[in-house]
Motif scaffolding. Structure first.
Motif, PDB file in Angstrom:
ATOM      1  N   ARG A  74      42.937  41.474  33.898  1.00  0.00           N
ATOM      2  CA  ARG A  74      41.695  41.927  33.242  1.00  0.00           C
ATOM      3  C   ARG A  74      40.811  40.738  32.860  1.00  0.00           C
ATOM      4  O   ARG A  74      39.602  40.776  33.033  1.00  0.00           O
ATOM      5  CB  ARG A  74      42.012  42.750  31.998  1.00  0.00           C
ATOM      6  N   GLU A  75      41.431  39.681  32.348  1.00  0.00           N
ATOM      7  CA  GLU A  75      40.682  38.493  31.941  1.00  0.00           C
ATOM      8  C   GLU A  75      39.999  37.833  33.144  1.00  0.00           C
ATOM      9  O   GLU A  75      38.823  37.477  33.076  1.00  0.00           O
ATOM     10  CB  GLU A  75      41.630  37.501  31.266  1.00  0.00           C
ATOM     11  N   LEU A  76      40.725  37.693  34.234  1.00  0.00           N
ATOM     12  CA  LEU A  76      40.152  37.086  35.435  1.00  0.00           C
ATOM     13  C   LEU A  76      39.031  37.950  36.002  1.00  0.00           C
ATOM     14  O   LEU A  76      37.995  37.447  36.411  1.00  0.00           O
ATOM     15  CB  LEU A  76      41.233  36.848  36.493  1.00  0.00           C
ATOM     16  N   LEU A  83      40.802  36.621  42.412  1.00  0.00           N
ATOM     17  CA  LEU A  83      41.492  37.777  41.844  1.00  0.00           C
ATOM     18  C   LEU A  83      42.554  38.301  42.809  1.00  0.00           C
ATOM     19  O   LEU A  83      43.685  38.586  42.401  1.00  0.00           O
ATOM     20  CB  LEU A  83      40.498  38.892  41.496  1.00  0.00           C
ATOM     21  N   SER A 132      46.170  39.296  32.060  1.00  0.00           N
ATOM     22  CA  SER A 132      45.661  38.161  32.839  1.00  0.00           C
ATOM     23  C   SER A 132      44.742  38.635  33.962  1.00  0.00           C
ATOM     24  O   SER A 132      43.740  37.992  34.278  1.00  0.00           O
ATOM     25  CB  SER A 132      46.808  37.314  33.396  1.00  0.00           C
ATOM     26  N   LYS A 183      33.889  34.891  44.234  1.00  0.00           N
ATOM     27  CA  LYS A 183      35.178  34.550  43.634  1.00  0.00           C
ATOM     28  C   LYS A 183      36.183  35.709  43.615  1.00  0.00           C
ATOM     29  O   LYS A 183      37.181  35.647  42.916  1.00  0.00           O
ATOM     30  CB  LYS A 183      34.994  33.993  42.215  1.00  0.00           C
ATOM     31  N   HIS A 223      45.464  36.008  42.730  1.00  0.00           N
ATOM     32  CA  HIS A 223      46.185  36.132  41.455  1.00  0.00           C
ATOM     33  C   HIS A 223      47.068  37.383  41.444  1.00  0.00           C
ATOM     34  O   HIS A 223      48.223  37.330  41.007  1.00  0.00           O
ATOM     35  CB  HIS A 223      45.192  36.156  40.279  1.00  0.00           C
ATOM     36  N   SER A 272      37.093  39.902  34.364  1.00  0.00           N
ATOM     37  CA  SER A 272      35.946  39.728  33.463  1.00  0.00           C
ATOM     38  C   SER A 272      35.225  38.416  33.746  1.00  0.00           C
ATOM     39  O   SER A 272      33.991  38.360  33.731  1.00  0.00           O
ATOM     40  CB  SER A 272      36.434  39.780  32.016  1.00  0.00           C
ATOM     41  N   GLU A 273      35.998  37.361  34.006  1.00  0.00           N
ATOM     42  CA  GLU A 273      35.412  36.054  34.306  1.00  0.00           C
ATOM     43  C   GLU A 273      34.551  36.084  35.570  1.00  0.00           C
ATOM     44  O   GLU A 273      33.545  35.383  35.650  1.00  0.00           O
ATOM     45  CB  GLU A 273      36.508  34.996  34.472  1.00  0.00           C
ATOM     46  N   ILE A 274      34.945  36.878  36.546  1.00  0.00           N
ATOM     47  CA  ILE A 274      34.174  36.936  37.794  1.00  0.00           C
ATOM     48  C   ILE A 274      33.174  38.097  37.782  1.00  0.00           C
ATOM     49  O   ILE A 274      32.661  38.488  38.814  1.00  0.00           O
ATOM     50  CB  ILE A 274      35.092  36.995  39.039  1.00  0.00           C
ATOM     51  N   LYS A 275      32.938  38.624  36.586  1.00  0.00           N
ATOM     52  CA  LYS A 275      31.914  39.661  36.364  1.00  0.00           C
ATOM     53  C   LYS A 275      32.236  40.977  37.066  1.00  0.00           C
ATOM     54  O   LYS A 275      31.353  41.663  37.548  1.00  0.00           O
ATOM     55  CB  LYS A 275      30.527  39.180  36.810  1.00  0.00           C
TER      56      LYS A 275
END
Length: 172
Positions: A62-64, A17, A60, A13, A20, A66-69
């Motif tokens: 940083r959040e994404l 990022l 946004s 994924k 984005h 984090s979501e994709i590890k």
């Protein structure tokens, strides 16, 4: 203003990022993919990227990540290089809109126009109003050379003038 960041994480994924970052007005500078193997066995793959994003989009991104590890770290860069990277984004946007070869003088004129209307651009480098345009042109050349070294753009010489364009995927 912009922040320069370093992403480190898995390939899974990662394209989300990268997309984005481009959607929010950022720019990816350098991407390295590392493959870890033991003998002939593939164990994992990691991607490391240096990119720039607007400050208002930092959370946004940083959040994404984090979501994709993945992990994001701010990169501390000395001021001359940092300014060149930030101004490279303006030049990159000019070349994207043109979608063809653009003469260095035209890039300079567009940059000057943007400075006069928005107060940003390479003319910020010119502290002395009486100084001629050589300083601004030198900074423009410095930014363009940096972009070539980062493999973002390509250069050609025609009729004694330098022209630039976004590096096309099929030319890599």
């Amino acid at each position: 203003m912009y922040k320069i960041l370093h992403f480190s994480g898995g390939v899974y994924k990662f394209d989300l990022l990268a997309e984005h970052v481009e959607d929010v007005g950022g720019l990816l500078f350098q991407e390295n993919r590392l493959q870890i193997s033991k003998g002939s066995y593939f164990l994992s793959e990691e991607v490391q990227v240096i990119f720039m994003v607007p400050l208002n989009e930092l959370s946004s991104v940083r959040e994404l990540a984090s979501e994709i590890k993945g992990e994001i770290e701010e990169v501390e860069i000395e001021e001359p290089l940092k300014s060149n990277l930030i101004h490279s984004l303006d030049i990159y946007n000019i070349l994207c809109k043109a979608d063809d070869w653009v003469d260095q003088n035209i890039i300079s004129e567009i940059e000057e126009e943007e400075y006069n209307t928005a107060g940003t651009g390479l003319a910020e480098f010119d502290d002395d109003e009486n100084e001629d345009d050589d300083h601004v042109h030198d900074k423009l050349k410095e930014c363009l050379d940096l972009m070539i070294s980062l493999e973002l753009i390509e250069k050609r010489g025609t009729k004694g003038k330098s022209e630039y364009r976004i590096l096309k995927d099929n030319n890599i």
